[in-house]
Design a protein around this motif. Structure first.
Motif, short mmCIF file in Angstrom:
data_model
loop_
_atom_site.label_atom_id
_atom_site.label_comp_id
_atom_site.label_asym_id
_atom_site.label_seq_id
_atom_site.Cartn_x
_atom_site.Cartn_y
_atom_site.Cartn_z
N UNK A 1 1.05 -1.03 0.07
CA UNK A 1 0.19 -0.12 -0.21
C UNK A 1 0.87 1.17 0.03
N UNK A 2 1.73 1.37 1.03
CA UNK A 2 2.27 2.66 1.08
C UNK A 2 3.10 2.22 -0.56
N UNK A 3 4.15 1.68 -0.56
CA UNK A 3 4.55 2.14 -1.97
C UNK A 3 3.82 1.57 -3.41
N UNK A 4 2.91 1.54 -3.23
CA UNK A 4 1.68 1.55 -4.60
C UNK A 4 1.12 3.68 -4.62
N UNK A 5 1.59 3.69 -2.93
CA UNK A 5 0.82 5.24 -3.00
C UNK A 5 1.95 6.06 -3.42
N UNK A 6 2.78 6.25 -2.37
CA UNK A 6 3.95 6.95 -2.50
C UNK A 6 4.67 6.92 -4.52
N UNK A 7 4.12 5.40 -5.53
CA UNK A 7 4.81 6.00 -6.51
C UNK A 7 3.96 6.55 -7.32
N UNK A 8 2.62 6.29 -7.02
CA UNK A 8 1.06 7.30 -7.58
C UNK A 8 1.60 8.33 -7.79
N UNK A 9 1.55 9.02 -5.94
CA UNK A 9 1.84 10.87 -5.76
C UNK A 9 3.42 11.37 -6.53
N UNK A 10 3.95 10.61 -6.87
CA UNK A 10 5.29 10.58 -7.78
C UNK A 10 5.42 10.80 -8.97
N UNK B 1 4.56 8.05 -11.19
CA UNK B 1 5.92 6.97 -12.26
C UNK B 1 4.68 5.91 -12.24
N UNK B 2 5.04 6.30 -13.69
CA UNK B 2 4.18 4.76 -14.43
C UNK B 2 4.19 3.49 -13.97
N UNK B 3 3.57 2.79 -14.44
CA UNK B 3 3.61 1.08 -14.24
C UNK B 3 4.76 0.54 -14.58
N UNK C 1 7.78 1.64 -14.24
CA UNK C 1 8.59 2.16 -13.21
C UNK C 1 8.41 1.58 -11.91
N UNK C 2 7.32 1.40 -11.72
CA UNK C 2 6.82 1.43 -10.45
C UNK C 2 6.80 -0.75 -10.85
N UNK C 3 6.95 -1.57 -11.57
CA UNK C 3 7.67 -3.07 -11.63
C UNK C 3 8.42 -3.01 -11.09
N UNK C 4 9.39 -2.17 -11.54
CA UNK C 4 11.12 -1.70 -11.39
C UNK C 4 11.49 -1.74 -9.92
N UNK C 5 10.15 -1.81 -9.05
CA UNK C 5 10.66 -1.89 -7.24
C UNK C 5 11.25 -3.58 -7.10
N UNK C 6 11.85 -3.45 -6.49
CA UNK C 6 12.26 -4.71 -5.62
C UNK C 6 12.22 -4.53 -3.99
N UNK C 7 10.99 -6.15 -4.21
CA UNK C 7 10.30 -5.70 -2.68
C UNK C 7 11.81 -5.45 -1.64
N UNK D 1 -2.48 -0.98 -8.97
CA UNK D 1 -1.68 0.74 -9.01
C UNK D 1 -2.79 1.33 -10.18
N UNK D 2 -3.92 1.29 -11.29
CA UNK D 2 -4.21 2.17 -11.71
C UNK D 2 -5.41 3.14 -10.78
N UNK D 3 -5.94 2.20 -9.55
CA UNK D 3 -6.40 3.10 -8.41
C UNK D 3 -6.10 3.85 -7.46
N UNK D 4 -4.46 3.76 -6.90
CA UNK D 4 -3.67 4.74 -6.92
C UNK D 4 -3.37 5.90 -7.44
N UNK D 5 -3.27 5.34 -8.89
CA UNK D 5 -3.00 6.61 -10.01
C UNK D 5 -4.21 7.60 -9.80
N UNK D 6 -5.83 6.90 -9.31
CA UNK D 6 -6.56 8.07 -10.39
C UNK D 6 -6.36 8.38 -8.97
N UNK D 7 -6.84 7.90 -7.53
CA UNK D 7 -6.61 8.96 -6.68
C UNK D 7 -5.94 10.49 -6.29
N UNK D 8 -4.90 9.65 -6.91
CA UNK D 8 -3.77 10.37 -6.86
C UNK D 8 -3.61 11.81 -7.86
N UNK D 9 -4.02 11.79 -8.86
CA UNK D 9 -4.10 12.46 -10.40
C UNK D 9 -6.12 13.37 -9.54
#
Length: 321
Positions: A263-272, A274-276, A278-284, A306-314
């Motif tokens: 949740x934190x990772x997807x939220x932060x990526x959307x706020x910053x 990131x496109x998908x 870039x998010x896929x390149x994140x290593x757990x 992630x699409x829902x996180x992007x929509x919320x950020x927009x």
């Protein structure tokens, strides 16, 4: 080129379909899930699936199922990923008791938890109302996808919707006192079952143990709240939907930690922004890399959530609630 009569073409199509059907059924005869019930408490057995993705080699057997032999009959927790699995589960039960199956509980509507329903009497099948709706509405497409993923193991499998709607609260069967706990978050309806007679908690897919959670229908905040509730039940033994049985809340905390990081990772990526890709390149982080199928589940979760996180950020950027 000489055209074949329409009747001949139709006959050949029927023969081809019939042959294919028999080929699938015959190939399924030799398929053996190797089900081996393990006793974890008085009257209580668990069959632990593999910590893998669905595949032609495992036939979809990545799920934990269980059964409790009460004085008045057997209670089954989830029926497995195929008709064949359900039939083999039934035979496994019959080798341990001559008591009839009284109740089959589908914890939620994901295919590995209900596609074995065909093997059991229709009157024994039960689930929460939203799970019943999910199986009714999505069962066909979920079943078709399992055929693509598990092949011949699925021969003869059709989705069967439970006819009995469950409600949260106590349920007494024979000499066992169950508590049905209606939650959500992994799906729209997630049933957990606490056997107060033994202290065993059947958590369904609200809890994963040493395997990355699946998220096709997830709502992460609701899921976190469900985990909080499960941890307070006072169980002695925990049966997760996937992964080894545990004697403490470790799997609950592990699942919670993964969901919080996701949740934190997807939220932060959307706020910053990131496109998908870039998010896929994140290593757990290292604490999660030992989880089974973590890379595959992370990729799927990004695609699903992630699409829902992007929509919320927009929406937040535009000043909309």
């Amino acid at each position: 080129m000489k055209r074949l009569p329409i009747a001949t073409l139709a006959t050949r199509s029927l023969i081809a379909a019939f042959t294919l059907g028999w080929t699938l059924l015959l190939s399924a005869v030799d398929r053996d899930y190797g089900l081996s019930p393990v006793k974890i408490a008085e009257d209580t057995w668990v069959l632990t699936g593999r910590s893998e993705d669905f595949s032609f080699s495992n036939g979809g057997n990545i799920v934990n199922t269980a059964f409790i032999v009460t004085r008045d009959g057997v209670v089954v927790i989830d029926s497995g990923p195929s008709r064949l699995y359900g039939e083999q589960l039934r035979r496994s039960i019959a080798r341990l008791t001559d008591k009839p199956v009284r109740l089959v509980l589908n914890t939620h509507h994901h295919p590995d938890h209900f596609l074995g329903n065909q093997a059991f009497p229709a009157g024994t099948l039960a689930a929460l109302p939203a799970t019943i709706n999910g199986i009714h509405d999505e069962g066909g497409s979920l079943n078709e996808n399992m055929y693509r993923l598990a092949g011949d193991w699925m021969a003869g499998t059709d989705p069967v919707t439970p006819g009995r709607a469950l409600a949260a609260g106590p349920l007494e069967i024979g000499d066992h006192r169950f508590e049905l706990i209606a939650l959500d978050g992994h799906t729209d309806a997630d049933l957990a079952v606490l056997d107060r007679s033994t202290g065993v908690l059947f958590a369904g897919d609200l809890v994963f143990n040493d395997r990355a959670p699946t998220t096709p229908h997830a709502r992460l905040p609701r899921w976190q709240a469900a985990l909080d509730q499960l941890e307070k039940t006072g169980f002695r033994t925990l049966v997760p939907g996937h992964g080894p049985v545990a004697s403490d809340a470790g799997p609950i905390r592990q699942t919670r930690a993964w969901l919080a990081w996701l949740d934190q990772t997807l939220r932060r990526a959307a706020d910053d922004g990131f496109d998908m890709t870039e998010v896929l390149a994140i290593t757990p982080p290292a604490e999660f890399r030992r989880l089974a199928v973590v890379e595959a589940e992370y990729r799927r979760s990004v695609g699903q959530l992630y699409p829902a996180y992007e929509q919320r950020a927009l929406s937040k950027e535009a000043g909309r609630p």
